[in-house]
Each structure stands twice: as structure tokens, then as C-alpha cells.
Design an enzyme around this catalytic site. Structure first.
Site, PDB file in Angstrom:
ATOM      1  N   LEU A  41       0.839  -1.199   0.000  1.00 47.71           N
ATOM      2  CA  LEU A  41       0.000   0.000   0.000  1.00 47.71           C
ATOM      3  C   LEU A  41       0.879   1.257   0.000  1.00 47.71           C
ATOM      4  O   LEU A  41       1.846   1.332   0.764  1.00 47.71           O
ATOM      5  CB  LEU A  41      -0.884  -0.033   1.261  1.00 47.71           C
ATOM      6  CG  LEU A  41      -1.987   1.009   1.383  1.00 47.71           C
ATOM      7  CD1 LEU A  41      -3.062   0.808   0.334  1.00 47.71           C
ATOM      8  CD2 LEU A  41      -2.605   0.950   2.789  1.00 47.71           C
ATOM      9  N   SER A 108       3.504  -6.625   2.358  1.00 47.50           N
ATOM     10  CA  SER A 108       2.325  -6.002   2.942  1.00 47.50           C
ATOM     11  C   SER A 108       1.057  -6.332   2.149  1.00 47.50           C
ATOM     12  O   SER A 108       0.795  -7.499   1.869  1.00 47.50           O
ATOM     13  CB  SER A 108       2.590  -4.492   3.039  1.00 47.50           C
ATOM     14  OG  SER A 108       1.680  -3.876   3.900  1.00 47.50           O
ATOM     15  N   GLN A 109       0.302  -5.323   1.743  1.00 48.93           N
ATOM     16  CA  GLN A 109      -0.917  -5.577   0.961  1.00 48.93           C
ATOM     17  C   GLN A 109      -0.623  -6.484  -0.242  1.00 48.93           C
ATOM     18  O   GLN A 109      -1.446  -7.311  -0.642  1.00 48.93           O
ATOM     19  CB  GLN A 109      -1.500  -4.240   0.490  1.00 48.93           C
ATOM     20  CG  GLN A 109      -2.691  -4.368  -0.439  1.00 48.93           C
ATOM     21  CD  GLN A 109      -3.258  -3.007  -0.829  1.00 48.93           C
ATOM     22  OE1 GLN A 109      -3.917  -2.364  -0.024  1.00 48.93           O
ATOM     23  NE2 GLN A 109      -2.997  -2.565  -2.050  1.00 48.93           N
ATOM     24  N   ASP A 225       6.484  -4.113  14.057  1.00 52.78           N
ATOM     25  CA  ASP A 225       6.061  -3.681  12.733  1.00 52.78           C
ATOM     26  C   ASP A 225       5.343  -2.320  12.761  1.00 52.78           C
ATOM     27  O   ASP A 225       5.627  -1.438  11.957  1.00 52.78           O
ATOM     28  CB  ASP A 225       5.134  -4.752  12.147  1.00 52.78           C
ATOM     29  CG  ASP A 225       4.696  -4.437  10.747  1.00 52.78           C
ATOM     30  OD1 ASP A 225       5.364  -4.890   9.805  1.00 52.78           O
ATOM     31  OD2 ASP A 225       3.709  -3.700  10.576  1.00 52.78           O
ATOM     32  N   HIS A 280       7.519  -1.387   9.915  1.00 46.18           N
ATOM     33  CA  HIS A 280       6.877  -1.873   8.699  1.00 46.18           C
ATOM     34  C   HIS A 280       7.636  -1.547   7.407  1.00 46.18           C
ATOM     35  O   HIS A 280       7.880  -2.426   6.586  1.00 46.18           O
ATOM     36  CB  HIS A 280       5.448  -1.336   8.608  1.00 46.18           C
ATOM     37  CG  HIS A 280       4.642  -2.010   7.550  1.00 46.18           C
ATOM     38  ND1 HIS A 280       4.398  -3.369   7.548  1.00 46.18           N
ATOM     39  CD2 HIS A 280       4.055  -1.531   6.430  1.00 46.18           C
ATOM     40  CE1 HIS A 280       3.686  -3.683   6.492  1.00 46.18           C
ATOM     41  NE2 HIS A 280       3.465  -2.603   5.793  1.00 46.18           N
TER      42      HIS A 280
END
Ligand code: NAG
Ligand code: NAG
Length: 299
Positions: A41, A108-109, A225, A280
Site C-alpha cells: 500500500l 504487505s498488501q 512492525d 513496517h
């Protein structure tokens, strides 16, 4: 390496040795499978330069690395299924020209986009799927990302926006998993609940078979994260209705083996790598993480 790289002097060697020299270099450089990277994202290929450098300059010079340049930055909010279609068109030709298979490394996404690709491409040839800090079991947390997209909402109210037909047109809603709104989630989710097989659908058996074509699933994440919430979602753990963590092996989608996770685990092909001290956006550029969680799988 091309034939022209064979030293000229080798032409004077007896035929069997000459043949060996002609064959050897080709074999030794074709050993590493291409790596396909899918971003997360609000990011894009720019954020993966360090990781690409780790692979192509430090680890295996000559490895083909493709960071897919689609749905970058704000466009990453587009509906997940639309992104899956776009990424499929970019990723499929790479698979087709890689007879020995490819590795898929998704952040991630992007890890959810990749899981959808693996479930819906019947003839994919992904060898190892590396899920780098991905909310595989969903997301439920007050983060900067959430505040930025829905400034007037807290995690407890986001379901009002997300759990309807219009909400499902925003990527983060597609994997928003409110543990207090379970029935609404199951009713409205047109992405995560299908992917997890929590909501039975006609393609379930086929999706499961497709997903199980991978040889290895590598799940990477950690407690510092700061975005993936709960962080255990990076390896399929998630909240129960009291917001206590239920581990992967206790999740119903695992015990029912709805999408193949239990089978994969029983095969010994799920590897979990937990690292503390990584925020993250640092996962893909942290050399210690690369060195200890990623490197050995890029064969
Ligand atoms: C798991 O199986 C049980 C019993 O068949 C069923 O009631 C439940 O809904 C299933 N859950 C999931 C996530 O598939
Ligand atoms: C890199 O990862 C290690 C753990 O693998 C961690 O201790 C360290 O804090 C990380 N560094 C950064 C800058 O993220």
C-alpha cells in the site's frame, strides 16, 4: 553467459573438454529462478531498489528481478480484485518464459494480492512464495494509514464504511477484519473471506489446488512492525472477539484446511520467520532480515 565468453584457447582443447566448457557456463548461470516482487500500500518499485540490489548485486548476480510497476502509491487503494487482474497480466508472461519456475516476493498488501494470484492462476509455476509482513489473516488497528484514508474513523467504526458494496471498492476494506463484526464481515467481504475460504464459494476446491502448487510458503513479520495489526496476522494469527490472539494452527481456516494451509504445513512447507526491531517500511531494506529470512529461499 553466451558462447562468445568461452576463451579462444579452448578451441585447441580435445572435443570432449571443449564440449564441457561450452556447456558448463550456461548451466552455472541459469540456476537461479527469476524473482517477481509485488509492492504494498502507498508504495511502488522505488521502495524496492535496496532489495533488488541485495539480490542482483550481493547474492546472485544475474538473477532476473522484476518489481511490478502497477497500482503504485495512491493507485494501491484500488479494489483488490482489480489489482489482482492487473498484476496477473504482468506476472503471467514472466512465468511463461521461466520453465523452471519463479519466486514471488510480496510485501504487505501485496502479499494478499499474491495469494489471490496463486489461488486463481491454475497453471502458475511459483516455487517459493515469500510473504513479507503481510496482513494474511486481515487487519484491525488504528494506524497512520487508516487515519490518512479515513480521518474521521477509529478502528471500531471503520466497519460501517468497509462492510458494504461500496466500501469493498477500497483495497484496505477488502482485508479489514473486524473481530467484533464477524457476521457483517462474512456477509460483505468480497475478497479476504473468499480467499480464506471462510465464505464458501464455487471455486474453493480449484483455488485450494492452485494455491497448493507452491513448494514453499515463507511468512515473515514481527512485533515492532507498527502497521500490521495484530502483527501476528503476518503469519495467519488473528484476534478472537475479545482481541486475544488465536495462532495460525488454531484458526478455523487452518483446522478446516479451507485453502490448503494445513496441507502445506503438514507437508513441512510453511516456514515462519519472526524478527523484532523492524518497522513496517524497513522490512525490505533490512539486510539482517534479507540475510536470515529471505536469502536461503532464492535458489
Ligand atoms: C469449519 O467447519 C465447521 C464444521 O464443518 C463449520 O461449521 C465452520 O463454518 C467451518 N469454518 C470455516 C472457516 O470453514
Ligand atoms: C534490522 O533487523 C534486525 C532484526 O533482524 C533488527 O534487530 C534491526 O533493528 C533492524 N534494523 C532496522 C534499521 O530496521
Amino acid at each position: 553467459m553466451r558462447r562468445s565468453a568461452v576463451p579462444r584457447g579452448s578451441l585447441l582443447l580435445p572435443p570432449p573438454l571443449l564440449l564441457l566448457l561450452l556447456l558448463l557456463p550456461a548451466h552455472s548461470t541459469q540456476g537461479y529462478k527469476p524473482v517477481i516482487i509485488v509492492h504494498g500500500l502507498f508504495d511502488g518499485p522505488k521502495q524496492f531498489k535496496t532489495l533488488t540490489h541485495f539480490i542482483t548485486k550481493v547474492l546472485h548476480p544475474g538473477t532476473e528481478v522484476s518489481v511490478i510497476d502497477l497500482f503504485d502509491n495512491l493507485a494501491s487503494l484500488k479494489p483488490m480484485w482489480r489489482q489482482v487482474r492487473g498484476f496477473r497480466n504482468a506476472v503471467y508472461p514472466i512465468m511463461q518464459k521461466s520453465p523452471d519456475g519463479v519466486h514471488l516476493l510480496c510485501f504487505s498488501q501485496g502479499g494478499l494480492i499474491c495469494r489471490a494470484l496463486l489461488s486463481t492462476i491454475p497453471d502458475h509455476n511459483v516455487h517459493t512464495f515469500i510473504s513479507l509482513s503481510s496482513p494474511q489473516a486481515g487487519q484491525y488497528g488504528d494506524t497512520d494509514y487508516l487515519k490518512w484514508v479515513f480521518p474521521d474513523h477509529m478502528k471500531s467504526t471503520v466497519f460501517h464504511i468497509c462492510y458494504n458494496r461500496f466500501g469493498q471498492k477500497v483495497s484496505i476494506c477488502d482485508y479489514w477484519n473486524d473481530p467484533h463484526e464477524r457476521s457483517r464481515f462474512l456477509q460483505s467481504s468480497s475478497f479476504l473471506a473468499l480467499l480464506n475460504g471462510e465464505k464458501p464459494h464455487i471455486g474453493m476446491t480449484a483455488w485450494r489446488e492452485n494455491f497448493l502448487r507452491i513448494r514453499k510458503l515463507v511468512l515473515i513479520g514481527g512485533p515492532d512492525d507498527g502497521v500490521i495489526t495484530p502483527w501476528q496476522s503476518s503469519h495467519f494469527g488473528f484476534y478472537d472477539r475479545n482481541e486475544n490472539i488465536v495462532a495460525m494452527r488454531k484458526q478455523e481456516f487452518y483446522t478446516n484446511d479451507t485453502f490448503g494451509l494445513k496441507t502445506l504445513d503438514a507437508r513441512g512447507d510453511v516456514s515462519v520467520c519472526v524478527r523484532a526491531g523492524v518497522q513496517h517500511t524497513s522490512w525490505h531494506s533490512n539486510y539482517t532480515v534479507f540475510n536470515s529470512c529471505i536469502e536461503k529461499w532464492l535458489t
